[in-house]
Every structure is written in C-alpha cells, then in structure tokens.
Design a protein around this motif. Sequence first.
Motif, PDB file in Angstrom:
ATOM      1  N   VAL A  65       0.831  -1.201   0.000  1.00 52.05           N
ATOM      2  CA  VAL A  65       0.000   0.000   0.000  1.00 52.05           C
ATOM      3  C   VAL A  65       0.869   1.255   0.000  1.00 52.05           C
ATOM      4  CG1 VAL A  65      -1.709   1.319   1.337  1.00 52.05           C
ATOM      5  CG2 VAL A  65      -1.932  -1.169   1.098  1.00 52.05           C
ATOM      6  N   TYR A  66       1.950   1.230   0.750  1.00 54.52           N
ATOM      7  CA  TYR A  66       2.829   2.390   0.871  1.00 54.52           C
ATOM      8  C   TYR A  66       4.145   2.167   0.127  1.00 54.52           C
ATOM      9  CZ  TYR A  66      -0.129   4.150   4.693  1.00 54.52           C
ATOM     10  OH  TYR A  66      -1.167   4.633   5.442  1.00 54.52           O
ATOM     11  N   SER A  67       4.683   3.253  -0.415  1.00 52.51           N
ATOM     12  CA  SER A  67       6.001   3.241  -1.059  1.00 52.51           C
ATOM     13  C   SER A  67       7.008   3.949  -0.160  1.00 52.51           C
ATOM     14  CB  SER A  67       5.940   3.942  -2.419  1.00 52.51           C
ATOM     15  OG  SER A  67       4.917   3.412  -3.238  1.00 52.51           O
ATOM     16  N   LYS A  68       8.276   3.884  -0.565  1.00 53.13           N
ATOM     17  CA  LYS A  68       9.358   4.554   0.164  1.00 53.13           C
ATOM     18  C   LYS A  68      10.141   5.431  -0.812  1.00 53.13           C
ATOM     19  CE  LYS A  68      10.716   0.464   1.183  1.00 53.13           C
ATOM     20  NZ  LYS A  68      11.452  -0.739   1.653  1.00 53.13           N
ATOM     21  N   THR A 199       0.851   5.204  -2.043  1.00 51.85           N
ATOM     22  CA  THR A 199       1.135   5.321  -3.472  1.00 51.85           C
ATOM     23  C   THR A 199       1.562   3.984  -4.052  1.00 51.85           C
ATOM     24  OG1 THR A 199       3.425   5.952  -3.004  1.00 51.85           O
ATOM     25  CG2 THR A 199       1.839   7.748  -3.272  1.00 51.85           C
ATOM     26  N   GLY A 200       1.408   2.902  -3.287  1.00 50.49           N
ATOM     27  CA  GLY A 200       1.916   1.598  -3.681  1.00 50.49           C
ATOM     28  C   GLY A 200       1.035   0.873  -4.679  1.00 50.49           C
ATOM     29  N   PRO A 201       1.446  -0.323  -5.084  1.00 48.75           N
ATOM     30  CA  PRO A 201       0.748  -1.063  -6.134  1.00 48.75           C
ATOM     31  C   PRO A 201      -0.603  -1.636  -5.726  1.00 48.75           C
ATOM     32  CG  PRO A 201       2.589  -2.347  -5.279  1.00 48.75           C
ATOM     33  CD  PRO A 201       2.707  -0.986  -4.679  1.00 48.75           C
ATOM     34  N   PHE A 202      -0.886  -1.687  -4.417  1.00 52.44           N
ATOM     35  CA  PHE A 202      -2.148  -2.261  -3.958  1.00 52.44           C
ATOM     36  C   PHE A 202      -2.814  -1.327  -2.957  1.00 52.44           C
ATOM     37  CE2 PHE A 202       0.295  -5.837  -5.469  1.00 52.44           C
ATOM     38  CZ  PHE A 202      -0.629  -6.558  -6.201  1.00 52.44           C
ATOM     39  N   MET A 203      -4.136  -1.481  -2.828  1.00 55.84           N
ATOM     40  CA  MET A 203      -4.949  -0.691  -1.911  1.00 55.84           C
ATOM     41  C   MET A 203      -5.677  -1.643  -0.972  1.00 55.84           C
ATOM     42  SD  MET A 203      -6.633   1.591  -4.977  1.00 55.84           S
ATOM     43  CE  MET A 203      -7.590   2.666  -3.910  1.00 55.84           C
ATOM     44  N   VAL A 204      -5.990  -1.164   0.219  1.00 55.89           N
ATOM     45  CA  VAL A 204      -6.781  -1.980   1.141  1.00 55.89           C
ATOM     46  C   VAL A 204      -8.213  -2.029   0.629  1.00 55.89           C
ATOM     47  CG1 VAL A 204      -7.664  -2.220   3.475  1.00 55.89           C
ATOM     48  CG2 VAL A 204      -5.316  -1.431   3.111  1.00 55.89           C
ATOM     49  N   ASP A 205      -8.691  -3.232   0.364  1.00 61.97           N
ATOM     50  CA  ASP A 205     -10.067  -3.420  -0.101  1.00 61.97           C
ATOM     51  C   ASP A 205     -10.999  -3.742   1.058  1.00 61.97           C
ATOM     52  OD1 ASP A 205     -12.121  -3.685  -2.130  1.00 61.97           O
ATOM     53  OD2 ASP A 205     -11.973  -5.862  -1.830  1.00 61.97           O
ATOM     54  N   SER A 206     -10.572  -4.634   1.938  1.00 58.62           N
ATOM     55  CA  SER A 206     -11.387  -4.978   3.101  1.00 58.62           C
ATOM     56  C   SER A 206     -10.494  -5.567   4.184  1.00 58.62           C
ATOM     57  CB  SER A 206     -12.490  -5.979   2.734  1.00 58.62           C
ATOM     58  OG  SER A 206     -11.931  -7.219   2.311  1.00 58.62           O
ATOM     59  N   PRO A 219      -5.196   0.894  -9.633  1.00 54.01           N
ATOM     60  CA  PRO A 219      -5.182   1.139 -11.085  1.00 54.01           C
ATOM     61  C   PRO A 219      -4.315   2.325 -11.484  1.00 54.01           C
ATOM     62  CG  PRO A 219      -7.225   1.940 -10.116  1.00 54.01           C
ATOM     63  CD  PRO A 219      -6.500   1.206  -9.027  1.00 54.01           C
ATOM     64  N   ASP A 220      -3.887   3.130 -10.509  1.00 53.08           N
ATOM     65  CA  ASP A 220      -3.112   4.337 -10.809  1.00 53.08           C
ATOM     66  C   ASP A 220      -1.651   4.215 -10.386  1.00 53.08           C
ATOM     67  OD1 ASP A 220      -5.477   5.697 -11.726  1.00 53.08           O
ATOM     68  OD2 ASP A 220      -6.048   5.939  -9.625  1.00 53.08           O
ATOM     69  N   TYR A 221      -1.185   2.989 -10.161  1.00 51.50           N
ATOM     70  CA  TYR A 221       0.201   2.795  -9.739  1.00 51.50           C
ATOM     71  C   TYR A 221       1.149   3.315 -10.809  1.00 51.50           C
ATOM     72  CZ  TYR A 221       4.362   0.393  -7.937  1.00 51.50           C
ATOM     73  OH  TYR A 221       5.603   0.098  -7.446  1.00 51.50           O
ATOM     74  N   TYR A 222       2.277   3.856 -10.366  1.00 52.58           N
ATOM     75  CA  TYR A 222       3.146   4.577 -11.296  1.00 52.58           C
ATOM     76  C   TYR A 222       3.881   3.692 -12.296  1.00 52.58           C
ATOM     77  CZ  TYR A 222       7.292   3.515  -8.360  1.00 52.58           C
ATOM     78  OH  TYR A 222       8.299   2.906  -7.671  1.00 52.58           O
ATOM     79  N   GLU A 223       4.062   2.410 -12.008  1.00 52.65           N
ATOM     80  CA  GLU A 223       4.738   1.532 -12.956  1.00 52.65           C
ATOM     81  C   GLU A 223       3.728   1.016 -13.968  1.00 52.65           C
ATOM     82  OE1 GLU A 223       8.020  -1.162 -12.058  1.00 52.65           O
ATOM     83  OE2 GLU A 223       7.613  -0.805  -9.949  1.00 52.65           O
ATOM     84  N   ALA A 513       3.980  -6.681  -6.830  1.00 49.84           N
ATOM     85  CA  ALA A 513       3.661  -6.035  -8.105  1.00 49.84           C
ATOM     86  C   ALA A 513       4.266  -6.782  -9.283  1.00 49.84           C
ATOM     87  CB  ALA A 513       4.157  -4.586  -8.101  1.00 49.84           C
ATOM     88  N   ASP A 514       5.296  -7.582  -9.037  1.00 46.01           N
ATOM     89  CA  ASP A 514       5.997  -8.304 -10.097  1.00 46.01           C
ATOM     90  C   ASP A 514       5.468  -9.719 -10.299  1.00 46.01           C
ATOM     91  OD1 ASP A 514       7.700  -6.095 -10.344  1.00 46.01           O
ATOM     92  OD2 ASP A 514       9.062  -6.874  -8.813  1.00 46.01           O
ATOM     93  N   MET A 515       4.523 -10.156  -9.496  1.00 41.16           N
ATOM     94  CA  MET A 515       4.049 -11.532  -9.528  1.00 41.16           C
ATOM     95  C   MET A 515       2.788 -11.661 -10.382  1.00 41.16           C
ATOM     96  SD  MET A 515       4.683 -12.151  -5.461  1.00 41.16           S
ATOM     97  CE  MET A 515       3.537 -13.516  -5.364  1.00 41.16           C
ATOM     98  N   TRP A 516       2.578 -12.865 -10.899  1.00 39.82           N
ATOM     99  CA  TRP A 516       1.353 -13.152 -11.630  1.00 39.82           C
ATOM    100  C   TRP A 516       0.994 -14.618 -11.437  1.00 39.82           C
ATOM    101  CZ3 TRP A 516       6.103 -12.555 -13.925  1.00 39.82           C
ATOM    102  CH2 TRP A 516       6.582 -13.599 -14.718  1.00 39.82           C
TER     103      TRP A 516
END
Length: 520
Positions: A65-68, A199-206, A219-223, A513-516
Amino acid sequence: MTALLCVAVLVASCGSGGDDSPEGDPGQPRHGGSITVQQPFEPGRGLNFLVSDDPSLMQILSGTVYSKLVDLRTGEGVTKVEIVPDLATEWTVSEDGLTYTFDLRDDVTWQNVPPVSGRPFTADDVVATFEGLKASQSTHKWMAEPIESIKAEGDHRVVFELSHPYAPFLEYMAHHFNVILPREGVDGEFDMATKAIGTGPFMVDSHKPDVEWVLKRNPDYYEDGKPYLDEIRLPIISDSAAVTAALRSGRLDIGAQPFDVIENTFRDNNDFTVTERAADFVSFDINTTRAPFTDPRVRRAIMMAIDWENMGENTRGKMNYTSLLRPEISDAALTGEQVRELRPYDPERARQLLAEAGYPNGFQTTLLVQKLSDADIREGEWIVADLAEVGIDAEISTLDPATAIWRRRDHQFDLSKAARAVIFPDQTIQDYRSGSAENYAAISDPQVDQMIAESRTTLDDEDRNQIYRDFQEHMETEVAGSVLPVQYYQFWAVNNRVQNYYQSPIYHGRRYADMWVTGD
C-alpha cells in the motif's frame, strides 16, 4: 480458535481467482487473478506507521500500500545490500555526508481514497512524513535522529540536512518502516490508525480483524502495467498444521512451513516450489538489572551453558551460527568459527563461573518465550534443559508476540527468548545503546555507546566494518547480556500457479507487483 476460523475463511473465500486467468506461457506476465498468502498475525496497534512498530503491520502494508523514497534490490542472485529507486529517481550526497538531495518521480499519485483522493505526490509529503516521525513517540524515531532539517525544493526535490555524518542514512530510507505518508494523514485530516492511503501497487479493499485482509490492484500505480494481480488475500493463520492442510487442498497459495514439513511434504511435491532464505535471528536476552544477572560471570555462564549450535540445527533444520550481524548482509559478521572461540559451549566452565559468582548450586529463574511458531517452544525447552545441566532451574512462560515485546521493553523478565528481525548492522547494534527501546537486556555500557556513535560517523566502509567486528567481540566477552546466536532459515511452500515469487530480507511488499498467476 483463530486457526480454525481462518481455515473456514480459506474454504469460503480463498479460491485464488485463477479460473479467470488466461492460459499461456507461464514465463510471460499476465494480468488478472488473485493469490492467497498466509499472514501469521494481525497488527496489534493500528495502522499508523508513526505509532506502531508491529512487524505484522510492516508485512501487510509496507511496499504494497505504501512506497518509500528508496528500496533494496531483491530477487534472484542478490547477495548484498544495494539501494535502488522507488519514489526517488536519483540522489546525491555531499562530500561531508551532511546533505542528501533526492529527485522525485513526477508521475506518482496517491490512491484515490478520500480525503487524499488521488492528488499528485509531492516533496511536501516527504517533508511531512519525516517531520512527523521526528515529532512522534515512535520507537523507530532514532532512524531520523540526525535529520536537522527537511526542505522541499519545488514539487519534485527534497533536501535533508543532517547534524552529523550518518553512514546508515540511505539504508534507513529503504527500511520497511520508513514508508512515505500523505500530508493529510500526518496533519490529522484522517485517522491513519484505521485508514491506509499510499502510493503503492495495492490498496486496502477490506479487513476483518483477526480473520483476513484483502488488497486490490491500484489502477493508478506509477509503474505501467503493474501490478499484474487483481487481488491479494491475506488470511490470518498461524497454526502450521492448518497452513499445511490449506496448502495441500489448494485454498492457500503461499505459506510458511517448518523445515521438517517442507522436507516431508513439499520438497518433492510437483505442485509446489520451495523458497528458502536466511531470515531472522533467535534472540536471547538476560535482564542485567536483576540479581543474579547483574554479575557478568553469571551472564557468561548462561551463554556458555547453552548448546546454541545444536539447538539451531535440531529445531530449525538449517541455520547460520552467528553473533549479532547477518552474514548474508554484512562483511563484518563474525564467522561461525570466530563465534565458537568467543562463546564456546562449555558447561564445565559455566559451572565454575557460577561457583565463582557465589552460586555453586545454581538458582531458580524464569524464561520468557515469545511464540511465533512451534520451533520457539522447542528452543525454549532446549534452553531450559541445558541450563538445568549446570544447576539453573528455569521455568518457561510463553507469550504472544505483542505481549512479549511489551514485557521485554519494560524489562519484566529474567531471561527471554524471542525472534529479532534486524537487517542492517547499525539497526542491530543500536539496540544496545543506553536507553534504546529495543535494549531489552538494559545494557548500559559507555564503550558500547561510544562504538555505536563512532560507527555512525565513519563513512569509510572497511573502517566501519572493523568497528562492527570489535563491537561484536566486546558484546560476547565483556557484556554477555544479549546475543543473536542462530540465524534461521525460513521456508515457504509456493503453489506452482504463482509466478515470480521471491523473498527478501525486509518486509518487501513491492515484490507482489511483479508476480502473476498462470491459468488453471
């Protein structure tokens, strides 16, 4: 009860979402799908990084959720600390080590959650974060101690002025605790203890306390194009048998497992990949403020009475025999042979030391054991058995992690065995600074304080490493109040549908963010 509840959640909702993923080459990243990852514990003090130091909070939110500002390079083949960009694109350090200038990305927005509502990330957020840390009561505020001023130069440059050279400064900017927070949160416009906006790749949903966290794709992650996953589910489940069952049934994609379970159940299982890495330390502290532990001969006797090396091999399966520093991180870590010379397993000498201190028949005491897994209990039992051989009768008191940390910080114990997730050399040795919150053994030694201060202002790497080596020797021989004798390996069973999973020496949520996932 918690483990059973979490298994029920897994049955109902942790089905991984792979059915919606397209088939194809597993080597090529693809978007969509969900993974389910064991989360051992629920954060115990809320979500505010300026208040909580709970490792579970870092594990869930740091990097996800958070970046550094900066990060550590992680992944295959990485063996040493290397600082890489995150929100900062580049940085410069003045020759005197007093000025750090960071140029920031200009394409980052905060997650679209009120009241921050997707506004651009700016240098002012960095200023707010570290001014907030310096003004906080956080146990980690020492990381920002030398920061004299923080100034934004426009929206995309921030300058730190230090009061003195501080060799580990960049390492601490990459530490999982030092995430960048929005100005609105630091200023109290929303409660960061209950809401996480990063500003991280994921958001808290629940979030269902003590049951499960669900993170969704930002959906707005910078990468561009990342993260690939739509969702990460994090059920709270600590019982290793429940984790094993959930992994084998497919309700859990990734879970930590003891060495014996890995070897007997997952090592040769074609449905799983085993990931392992040198991880945290077993930590052992002696309360130096309580008799008879005020006598260094008693402390030294205790350290020599315990067969640390065999304890580690028998309870953890794979380990490094250590003093204080991580051998895979620091060239200053003592070798196993050096540790054996400084801290030999020698029950006979331990009995002699006890007799010299006035305890020829030993004494009674208690051992506080912080339980993260069954291995912690086995280690506690091993320690008690070894101490009994030299006449010390120790009774085990088992506590949950949050309670154990509080008791240790308040020095409400005789002996304690726990786990310590320290990374960088400075982070390790500063624990023993007089007055440090993590100075569980209550060590107050002017030479220790002097070496810590000297190492921080020594900018030459090899000169600083020599100070670290001298520090470890002093702690082993003169202080003998605290030790990190075993660095154990951790093992994860990973369902083969999960691609590009790797582990890191820090809580490194950005790797998700790199996993699938492949199609089922």
